[in-house]
Design an enzyme around this catalytic site. Structure first.
Site, mmCIF file in Angstrom:
data_model
loop_
_atom_site.group_PDB
_atom_site.id
_atom_site.type_symbol
_atom_site.label_atom_id
_atom_site.label_comp_id
_atom_site.label_asym_id
_atom_site.label_seq_id
_atom_site.Cartn_x
_atom_site.Cartn_y
_atom_site.Cartn_z
ATOM 1 N N ASP A 37 63.676 67.040 5.851
ATOM 2 C CA ASP A 37 64.769 66.793 6.721
ATOM 3 C C ASP A 37 64.606 65.532 7.327
ATOM 4 O O ASP A 37 63.993 65.401 8.308
ATOM 5 C CB ASP A 37 64.939 68.226 7.843
ATOM 6 C CG ASP A 37 65.941 67.785 8.810
ATOM 7 O OD1 ASP A 37 66.913 66.642 8.538
ATOM 8 O OD2 ASP A 37 65.941 68.407 9.819
ATOM 9 N N LYS A 100 70.078 56.720 10.209
ATOM 10 C CA LYS A 100 71.045 57.556 9.366
ATOM 11 C C LYS A 100 72.380 57.615 9.788
ATOM 12 O O LYS A 100 73.453 57.789 8.906
ATOM 13 C CB LYS A 100 70.262 59.020 9.896
ATOM 14 C CG LYS A 100 71.164 60.029 8.742
ATOM 15 C CD LYS A 100 70.468 61.606 9.215
ATOM 16 C CE LYS A 100 70.991 62.571 8.380
ATOM 17 N NZ LYS A 100 70.341 63.839 8.762
ATOM 18 N N GLU A 205 73.278 70.398 5.161
ATOM 19 C CA GLU A 205 72.326 70.384 6.069
ATOM 20 C C GLU A 205 73.072 71.962 6.750
ATOM 21 O O GLU A 205 72.127 72.749 6.735
ATOM 22 C CB GLU A 205 72.420 69.708 7.247
ATOM 23 C CG GLU A 205 71.537 68.348 7.108
ATOM 24 C CD GLU A 205 71.860 67.127 7.966
ATOM 25 O OE1 GLU A 205 72.733 67.592 8.775
ATOM 26 O OE2 GLU A 205 71.197 66.273 7.795
ATOM 27 N N ASP A 228 75.706 72.782 15.004
ATOM 28 C CA ASP A 228 74.705 71.738 14.942
ATOM 29 C C ASP A 228 74.620 70.809 16.423
ATOM 30 O O ASP A 228 75.516 69.805 16.267
ATOM 31 C CB ASP A 228 74.421 70.934 13.659
ATOM 32 C CG ASP A 228 73.401 70.101 13.785
ATOM 33 O OD1 ASP A 228 72.405 69.973 14.794
ATOM 34 O OD2 ASP A 228 72.849 69.882 12.751
#
Ligand SMILES: *[C@@H]1O[C@H](CO)[C@@H](O)[C@H](O)[C@H]1NC(C)=O
Ligand SMILES: *[C@@H]1O[C@H](CO)[C@@H](O)[C@H](O)[C@H]1NC(C)=O
Ligand SMILES: *[C@@H]1O[C@H](CO)[C@@H](O)[C@H](O)[C@H]1NC(C)=O
Ligand SMILES: *[C@@H]1O[C@H](CO)[C@@H](O)[C@H](O)[C@H]1NC(C)=O
Ligand SMILES: *[C@@H]1O[C@H](CO)[C@@H](O)[C@H](O)[C@H]1NC(C)=O
Length: 431
Positions: A37, A100, A205, A228
């Site tokens: 991850d 990211k 994810e 999330d």
């Protein structure tokens, strides 16, 4: 003829029995494929344990399972994770994070200028609009791409895994945000290849998080909502799952809502209290940093207890001791509107998918900020049912991606693999 069949039959039974005993008594095969991850703020690596079906998340740096997604370039070399964070105050221009958010994306000059204001490091873009960081170290200027930052993080994770199994790791399964396009996925794979790893599958994810709860094993059709909430962003995904097939039905998010905002509210409250108490503004950078660290600790403590205490020495105020008691109720009061904002993208995805909230079978919470009890409560009250919280929300994605890695690697016991059906659903941004 008849006896030939019997012999054949017996040998098949013998082979089956051998397999059974091998499975029962031989040492478990070493995991060959790991799950990674690569997160915006933290990154982790896990492995699937044969036979037990458990997942182990490896400890990467001094007992920490997840490491900050930070890479620093210094005269002493390249530092990663906690080591990079430890020196960030002295080397802010060469301490790189948020890779990211940039990876595989094209930016306009205007967008780069706007972004530049938020970061201590220097950002530029090439002729195609691909962003890179500019660092100056050892009297030399280097262009560092987001995938190079990711590559250095993955290298540290890979080395940890290699040490753990005492053999080289070459293949991984990685998770990527559901909204990543093919270019962003491609550059994420590039980051892995910089670390010498081959990405044999990239899964979304939310899918990984659902797998951490075994929801891919349900034979009947299920509707799953994944929430999330991380340090700075909120992502909500609606998935339909049946027999391991995942279909994304809707995505919505707020990229300006997360744990940092909760901290900021509390910090502002304390600064006001200090102002009232001493009749003077606290402006000293070091004192403010100490206060900021305390605020994070208070937030964490308030997830398990209903009060927390701050006690710090203020250097810029003649070393006076500042003490404050903060109750969970106070923390919830000053963040009330922010907490309720979590429901906005949830309502949006349900509307988009034309579903009633009662039609959601499972709710999965991901991200450290879903530990805040009030956030859980608000979600529970909205749906009238309890969300899945048994898996550590910060480890749910790496757990799921490691399960997928174990399945692809053909580990025992055989379980249903996840297959993601293509979808053209676009993420709806609510800020
Ligand atoms: C697997 O996990 C379960 C539940 O956490 C635990 O009870 C069990 O001991 C674990 N098995 C192994 C072999 O680690
Ligand atoms: C800077 O130079 C030193 C000494 O040659 C070297 O050890 C270090 O790795 C260099 N730093 C970077 C980021 O390349
Ligand atoms: C490998 O990782 C597992 C899970 O964290 C741990 O229990 C084990 O001690 C590690 N082994 C080595 C050799 O590092
Ligand atoms: C992904 O990268 C490969 C080579 O690295 C390239 O051939 C391919 O066109 C890329 N695909 C996209 C969608 O960027
Ligand atoms: C948080 O909890 C720990 C352990 O109970 C305690 O030592 C610490 O002082 C607490 N910190 C704050 C700011 O409440």
């Amino acid at each position: 003829m008849g006896s030939a069949f019997i012999i054949l039959g017996t040998s098949i039974i013998a082979v089956l029995l051998a397999g059974y005993f091998a499975q029962k008594y031989l040492p478990p095969p070493k995991p060959k494929i790991f799950g990674i991850d690569l997160g915006t703020t933290y990154s982790c690596i896990g492995m699937y344990q044969a036979i037990s079906g458990n997942v182990s998340i490896l400890e990467v740096q001094n007992g920490h399972k997840c490491i900050p997604s930070v890479v620093a370039f210094s005269d002493g070399g390249i530092l990663v994770g906690y080591e990079a964070v430890a020196q960030s105050e002295h080397n802010p221009k060469n301490t790189l994070y948020d890779a990211k958010r940039f990876i595989g994306k094209v930016f306009t000059k205007q967008e780069i200028q706007t972004l530049q204001k938020r970061y201590p490091f220097k950002l530029e873009a090439d002729e195609y609009g691909m962003m890179y960081y500019v660092v100056a170290v050892n009297n030399t200027v280097y262009k560092i791409t987001p995938e190079m930052v990711g590559g250095n993080i993955i290298k540290l994770l890979r080395d940890t895994a290699t040490r753990n199994i005492s053999s080289p790791v070459t293949k991984v399964v990685m998770s990527v945000p559901a909204e990543f396009d093919s270019r962003q996925r491609n550059y994420t794979e590039k980051a892995a290849s910089i670390a010498g790893l081959d990405v044999i599958r990239a899964i979304n994810e939310p899918t990984a998080a659902a797998m951490a709860y075994g929801l891919h094993k349900h034979p009947s059709l299920q509707t799953i909502l994944v929430v999330d909430l991380g340090g700075g962003t909120l992502d909500v995904s609606l998935l339909m799952v049946q027999g391991g097939m995942f279909l994304t039905q809707g995505m919505a998010g707020n990229n300006q809502l997360g744990g940092q905002d909760f901290n900021q509210r509390l910090l502002q409250y304390l600064l006001n209290q200090i102002h009232k108490k001493y009749n003077k503004q606290l402006t000293d950078k070091e004192d403010k940093q100490v206060l900021r660290n305390q605020v994070e600790e208070v937030k964490l403590n308030l997830t398990s207890s209903d009060r927390a205490f701050i006690k710090i020495k203020l250097h810029s105020f003649d070393n006076q001791i500042y003490e404050e008691r903060i109750s969970r109720t106070l923390f919830e009061e000053i963040n009330k509107d922010l907490f309720f904002k979590v429901l906005e993208p949830i309502k949006t995805v349900l509307e988009f998918a034309e579903l009633d909230k009662n039609e959601v079978d499972e709710i999965v919470l991901v991200g450290g900020s879903t530990r805040v009890p009030k956030v859980r409560q608000i979600i529970k009250d909205f749906f009238g049912k309890k969300p899945n919280t048994a898996v550590d929300p910060e480890l749910a994605v790496v757990t799921g991606v490691s399960i997928q890695a174990g399945i692809i690697g053909g580990m025992w016991p055989l379980t249903v693999s996840a297959v993601e059906l293509p979808t053209n659903v676009k993420k709806i941004q609510i800020n």
